[in-house]
Design an enzyme around this catalytic site. Structure first.
Site, PDB file in Angstrom:
ATOM      1  N   VAL A  92       7.399   3.743  -2.665  1.00  0.00           N
ATOM      2  CA  VAL A  92       6.247   3.086  -3.629  1.00  0.00           C
ATOM      3  C   VAL A  92       5.703   4.167  -4.689  1.00  0.00           C
ATOM      4  CG1 VAL A  92       5.525   1.430  -1.910  1.00  0.00           C
ATOM      5  CG2 VAL A  92       4.219   3.759  -1.942  1.00  0.00           C
TER       6      VAL A  92
ATOM      7  N   SER B   7       0.961  -1.205   0.080  1.00  0.00           N
ATOM      8  CA  SER B   7       0.007   0.030   0.174  1.00  0.00           C
ATOM      9  C   SER B   7       0.889   1.192   0.002  1.00  0.00           C
ATOM     10  CB  SER B   7      -0.961  -0.001   1.196  1.00  0.00           C
ATOM     11  OG  SER B   7      -0.203   0.516   2.188  1.00  0.00           O
ATOM     12  N   LYS B   8       0.227   2.285  -0.060  1.00  0.00           N
ATOM     13  CA  LYS B   8       0.716   3.584  -0.179  1.00  0.00           C
ATOM     14  C   LYS B   8       1.757   4.010   1.158  1.00  0.00           C
ATOM     15  CE  LYS B   8      -2.216   5.698  -3.441  1.00  0.00           C
ATOM     16  NZ  LYS B   8      -2.813   6.866  -3.962  1.00  0.00           N
ATOM     17  N   ARG B   9       0.932   3.528   2.202  1.00  0.00           N
ATOM     18  CA  ARG B   9       1.648   3.619   3.332  1.00  0.00           C
ATOM     19  C   ARG B   9       2.940   2.838   3.780  1.00  0.00           C
ATOM     20  NH1 ARG B   9      -3.451   4.915   3.888  1.00  0.00           N
ATOM     21  NH2 ARG B   9      -3.877   2.550   3.679  1.00  0.00           N
ATOM     22  N   ASP B  10       3.058   1.690   2.941  1.00  0.00           N
ATOM     23  CA  ASP B  10       4.040   0.792   3.257  1.00  0.00           C
ATOM     24  C   ASP B  10       5.543   1.388   3.034  1.00  0.00           C
ATOM     25  OD1 ASP B  10       2.620  -1.543   4.196  1.00  0.00           O
ATOM     26  OD2 ASP B  10       2.246  -2.091   1.880  1.00  0.00           O
TER      27      ASP B  10
END
Ligand code: GLU
Length: 517
Positions: free
Chosen positions: A277, A266-269
């Site tokens: 990312v 995800s974008k948050r990873d």
């Protein structure tokens, strides 16, 4: 369908920066178009104005350009035969299609307020059923299927807000043929009467997407797996419009997974796990939060693209390094896997290293030059060595040691400035009266050398040591540290030759002075 020119599209919504998965979707579309001599179109799907993020469209275009996967048609590209390519600018054309479906009985007006919808959902959930607006629940709601005809007319004429919903059949099998997954069969009882159009004149994603694919003569829809659940609805729309013979073929790409394989990347990873990312750095216009990008981290776009290409696709052999042209020749949807592709940040660095090694020393020198200038500027040490010839020779020696250009300064700053400290482990182990005498003797030997090449300096080094009864192997690393401050680095005598006699002699002298204190 058989003889149509291949036309594919990348259709992002400008709701934020383009995630790596989005870049891969764009790339596979690009490769498929190239492979088949077709068109690659960029269409911006901005029907959801509430989720519009300023700067996102520009970011998408800049990312595609940085990756070198430019569309040949679409916003800012091509001759605009099918323009406009932004759905908000196509707004006037969608209503007729919604009307067509209403007329043919495949869609209907619904007037339910938010409260009425919420109430229905609660009721259905309490009864243990699904809360979808569907063949069953629509019977108890306010729509043109339940209200008398004149009432519907009155509501429309008085300007009451409405939506147009698709009328999903109650009991039908909907079959989608996917080029990656084969046949996907869904029972229409699992589907809901999705909104297609709103009274503000805006279509929803589903209607706009299908109408645009049809009117833009798209032959293959290649998109992320998250859109697979929408595909049966899209197939029904093609049928209801009578466009079944021009329906594109579908290919839903596997998810990109977190490095541990546990769930979607995800974008948050990204910054949480220490890798970007996003292709380019992005600053959220609302929160001002910055997310890192591959470009700013020092990745080469061709390395990034090569890495992305192999996330979910493999070549017919074992080859891993591909130029974009090679990828275009090799690419085929039947080698795209169904299973999710695990993202591997270490492998990504490896790709960059491979591309760094592939670059010529001159090219690397040009990229290194601004870094050297900046660093020397901050040392207030203008250097005669800031020329491309010298930098090329430096790059040749250090390039095997790094993954990124931005590591070159820490690997080779000693080619430009004297070391200000010496590797303490090596000094502790190797610095003593004998070795300091050796370094001084070596300085004198070098001073007297006529030619200062790899061979000359190496044999002078050995003979000086041997004359003093010292094993050359025992003073080699110490010698390196005296010159560079570092315990490791490029081939020693190549480094010596490049530094040149004057610098080598003065550094040896200085090292003895500093270390003997
Ligand atoms: N607008 C959708 C997205 O943001 C496009 C999905 C599709 O390609 O049909 O990804």
């Amino acid at each position: 369908m058989e003889n149509r020119r291949v036309r594919v599209r990348f259709a992002p919504s400008p709701t934020g920066p383009l995630h790596m998965g989005g870049v891969r979707t764009a790339l596979y579309n690009y490769l498929f178009a190239k492979k088949n001599g077709g068109d690659f179109i960029l269409r911006i799907e901005d029907t959801d104005q509430e989720r519009f993020v300023p700067g996102a469209e520009e970011y998408i275009i800049e990312s595609l350009k940085w990756c070198g996967i430019c569309p040949n048609e679409g916003i800012g590209f091509g001759d605009g035969t099918y323009a406009p390519y932004r759905q908000s600018e196509r707004k006037p054309m969608y209503k007729q299609y919604a009307d067509q479906l209403i007329k043919s009985g495949h869609a209907y007006y619904a007037f339910d307020s938010r409260e009425e919808l919420d109430e229905m959902r609660k009721r259905m959930e309490a009864a243990g059923g699904t809360s979808a607006y569907n063949a069953i629940t629509r019977q108890s709601m306010k729509n043109s299927l339940t209200l008398p005809e004149d009432e519907v007319k009155k509501r429309l004429e008085s300007g009451q807000a409405y939506v147009v919903r698709i009328k999903i059949p109650r009991n039908e099998e909907v079959r989608v043929q996917d080029l990656i997954r084969g046949w996907v069969v869904v029972h229409s009882g699992q589907m809901d009467d999705k909104v297609l159009f709103k009274s503000d004149g805006m279509p929803t994603y589903h209607l706009a997407n299908v109408v645009d694919d049809y009117t833009m003569k798209i032959t293959h829809v290649i998109r992320g797996e998250e859109w697979l659940p929408s595909a049966p609805l899209h197939v029904l729309l093609y049928n209801y419009f009578g466009w079944e013979n021009n329906m594109p073929q579908f290919a839903h790409l596997p998810l990109l997974l977190k490095p541990d394989g546990n769930g979607k990347l995800s974008k948050r990873d990204g910054d949480r796990l220490g890798f970007p990312v996003f292709p380019l750095e992005w600053q959220d216009p609302a929160t001002k939060e910055i997310s890192s990008g591959y470009r700013e981290k020092g990745y080469f776009p061709d390395a990034f693209v090569n890495m992305i290409a192999l996330l979910g696709w493999h070549s017919s052999g074992n080859q891993e390094i591909f130029t974009l042209d090679e990828l275009s020749n090799e690419f085929s949807l039947d080698r795209v896997s169904k299973a999710g592709a695990k993202f591997d940040p270490e492998k990504t660095k490896w790709f960059n290293q491979q591309y760094l090694r592939k670059r010529s020393d001159e090219e690397l020198a040009k990229l290194f030059l601004p870094i050297v200038k900046e660093k020397l500027g901050s040392h207030h040490l203008p250097s005669a060595e800031i020329n491309l010839q010298y930098l090329t020779a430096v790059c040749k020696l250090i390039k095997e040691k790094g993954n990124f250009i931005n590591e070159f300064w820490s690997l080779g700053s000693f080619f430009f400035v004297e070391p200000d400290k010496y590797d303490t482990d090596v000094i502790k182990k190797r610095w003593n009266e004998n070795s300091s005498k050796f370094i001084l003797a070596l300085k004198d030997t070098y001073q007297a050398l006529q030619t200062f090449t790899v061979t000359e300096t190496e044999s002078a080094f050995k003979s000086t040591a041997e004359k003093m009864g010292i094993n050359p192997g025992h003073v080699m690393q110490l010698f390196r540290v005296c010159l560079s401050g570092l315990g490791g680095g490029p081939a020693l005598f190549e480094m010596v030759e490049l530094l040149g006699k004057q610098k080598v002699v003065s550094r040896l002298e200085r090292a003895v002075a500093v270390l003997s204190k």
